[in-house]
Enzyme design. Sequence first.
Site, PDB file in Angstrom:
ATOM      1  N   LYS A   1       0.855  -1.199   0.000  1.00  0.00           N
ATOM      2  CA  LYS A   1       0.000   0.000   0.000  1.00  0.00           C
ATOM      3  C   LYS A   1       0.879   1.232   0.000  1.00  0.00           C
ATOM      4  O   LYS A   1       2.067   1.206   0.352  1.00  0.00           O
ATOM      5  CB  LYS A   1      -0.925   0.015   1.218  1.00  0.00           C
ATOM      6  CG  LYS A   1      -0.235  -0.043   2.583  1.00  0.00           C
ATOM      7  CD  LYS A   1       0.334   1.269   3.094  1.00  0.00           C
ATOM      8  CE  LYS A   1       0.977   1.101   4.474  1.00  0.00           C
ATOM      9  NZ  LYS A   1       1.720   2.319   4.925  1.00  0.00           N
TER      10      LYS A   1
ATOM     11  N   MET B   1      10.810  -5.007   3.896  1.00  0.00           N
ATOM     12  CA  MET B   1      10.496  -4.734   5.288  1.00  0.00           C
ATOM     13  C   MET B   1      11.034  -3.355   5.668  1.00  0.00           C
ATOM     14  O   MET B   1      12.049  -2.907   5.162  1.00  0.00           O
ATOM     15  CB  MET B   1      11.113  -5.812   6.179  1.00  0.00           C
ATOM     16  CG  MET B   1      10.571  -7.203   5.930  1.00  0.00           C
ATOM     17  SD  MET B   1      11.470  -8.471   6.854  1.00  0.00           S
ATOM     18  CE  MET B   1      11.172  -7.943   8.552  1.00  0.00           C
ATOM     19  N   GLY B   2      10.336  -2.678   6.575  1.00  0.00           N
ATOM     20  CA  GLY B   2      10.776  -1.375   7.028  1.00  0.00           C
ATOM     21  C   GLY B   2      10.706  -0.309   5.961  1.00  0.00           C
ATOM     22  O   GLY B   2      11.404   0.700   6.037  1.00  0.00           O
ATOM     23  N   GLY B   3       9.828  -0.513   4.970  1.00  0.00           N
ATOM     24  CA  GLY B   3       9.743   0.427   3.868  1.00  0.00           C
ATOM     25  C   GLY B   3       8.506   1.299   3.875  1.00  0.00           C
ATOM     26  O   GLY B   3       8.358   2.166   3.019  1.00  0.00           O
ATOM     27  N   GLY B   4       7.576   1.054   4.797  1.00  0.00           N
ATOM     28  CA  GLY B   4       6.350   1.833   4.833  1.00  0.00           C
ATOM     29  C   GLY B   4       5.308   1.376   3.827  1.00  0.00           C
ATOM     30  O   GLY B   4       4.321   2.082   3.599  1.00  0.00           O
ATOM     31  N   LEU B   5       5.500   0.204   3.243  1.00  0.00           N
ATOM     32  CA  LEU B   5       4.570  -0.318   2.245  1.00  0.00           C
ATOM     33  C   LEU B   5       3.559  -1.293   2.838  1.00  0.00           C
ATOM     34  O   LEU B   5       2.712  -1.826   2.116  1.00  0.00           O
ATOM     35  CB  LEU B   5       5.337  -1.003   1.104  1.00  0.00           C
ATOM     36  CG  LEU B   5       6.246  -0.087   0.278  1.00  0.00           C
ATOM     37  CD1 LEU B   5       7.053  -0.918  -0.725  1.00  0.00           C
ATOM     38  CD2 LEU B   5       5.444   0.978  -0.449  1.00  0.00           C
TER      39      LEU B   5
ATOM     40  N   GLY C   1       3.904  -4.328   4.177  1.00  0.00           N
ATOM     41  CA  GLY C   1       4.024  -5.744   3.815  1.00  0.00           C
ATOM     42  C   GLY C   1       3.626  -6.700   4.918  1.00  0.00           C
ATOM     43  O   GLY C   1       2.877  -7.653   4.688  1.00  0.00           O
TER      44      GLY C   1
ATOM     45  N   SER D   1      -0.136  -6.526   5.506  1.00  0.00           N
ATOM     46  CA  SER D   1      -0.849  -7.171   4.402  1.00  0.00           C
ATOM     47  C   SER D   1      -0.753  -8.685   4.505  1.00  0.00           C
ATOM     48  O   SER D   1      -1.735  -9.402   4.275  1.00  0.00           O
ATOM     49  CB  SER D   1      -0.279  -6.684   3.069  1.00  0.00           C
ATOM     50  OG  SER D   1      -1.056  -7.134   1.984  1.00  0.00           O
TER      51      SER D   1
ATOM     52  N   ASP E   1      -2.684  -0.967  10.293  1.00  0.00           N
ATOM     53  CA  ASP E   1      -2.979  -1.059   8.858  1.00  0.00           C
ATOM     54  C   ASP E   1      -3.771  -2.307   8.483  1.00  0.00           C
ATOM     55  O   ASP E   1      -4.323  -2.375   7.382  1.00  0.00           O
ATOM     56  CB  ASP E   1      -1.689  -1.071   8.037  1.00  0.00           C
ATOM     57  CG  ASP E   1      -0.883   0.208   8.174  1.00  0.00           C
ATOM     58  OD1 ASP E   1      -1.408   1.177   8.749  1.00  0.00           O
ATOM     59  OD2 ASP E   1       0.268   0.237   7.700  1.00  0.00           O
TER      60      ASP E   1
END
Length: 287
Positions: free
Chosen positions: A15, A99-103, A105, A108, A140
Site C-alpha cells: 500500500k 520490510m521497514g519500507g512503509g509499504l 508488507g 498485508s 494497517d
Amino acid sequence: MDAQLSTPSWPAPAKLNLFLHIVGRRPDGYHLLQTAFQFIDFSDELRFEVTSDGKIDRLNPLDGVDPDRDLTVRAARALQTATGSQMGARIDCLKRVPMGGGLGGGSSDAATTLVALNILWKTGLDVDALAAIGIRLGADVPVFVRGHAAWAEGVGEQITPIDPPETWYVVIHPQVHVSTAEIFGLPELTRHCPTLRIRDFFAGQGTNVCEVVVRERYPEVAKALDWAAAFGPTRMTGTGACVFTRMPDAPSAEAMVAQIPSRWRGFVARGMNTSPLVARAEAARIV
C-alpha cells in the site's frame, strides 16, 4: 527463496499512504491518525497448507524475525483464539515487499492470512470480525482485510472507502530500514495536525508529517525524496523508507525507473482501489 508449498497462492499487496497526519494522542500513548490508503499492484505471495493438528508452522522464516513474532503466525493464532478452531496450517510466504519500507508488507501478510484461513478453516467470520482481530495485530491490517482504498482515522480502525485516481507510481526503496516505533517515539514529531475532511484531501491538501524527522535521521531517504521530486509529485509512504512519485503514464514511469541510481531499488506500480485479495477470496468461496 521460492515458495515450498504447491497449494494455490494468495496475494498480499503493498500500500501507499497518500498522506499521513497525526492529529493527537490517546492517554495510552497510541497516536490518532488521518491517512489515505491505496493499494498497488506489487504483492507478497502466500500459500497455505491446512492441517488438523492445530500447529502453525511458518516456512521460509524471515531473517532476524522470531517465527513466533511473525505477523502471519500471530494472525493465524489470533484467528484460532477468536474462533476456537482446532485446525492448523503451514504458511509459506514469497516475500517481495521490503520490510521497514512503509509499504505495509507485514500488515498485508497478516490480513491475507486472516482472510485465507477463515475460508480454508471454514470458521465463518465476516469482514467486520476479521478486521476487529486485525486491528490488534497492527493499525494497517483492517484496511487490507476490507480490501478497498480507504480514508482511515483513529488508530486505524475508523475506515471510510474512497476512490482516488488509480494512477501510475514509481516507488523507490533507498535500501535502509526505518523503524516505525522509533519515528513515532520521537519527541519532535508533529502530533497536532489540523484535521482534514475527505474533500480537502481530494482538493490537494495533506502531507506526510513523518518526512521531516525521517529526513533528519536517514540521509538516503532525504536524497531519494529530492532526486525523485525532479520527475513529479513525490512523497514518503508511512514512516518510510520508501518514497513514491506520481507519474502520468506507464512509459514515463518506466523511463524514470531506468534512471534510478543503482544503490536504490525501484519499480513501477499502478494504484488499485480494490485489493486483488478480494477477487481471490471470492474465487475460493466458490470452489
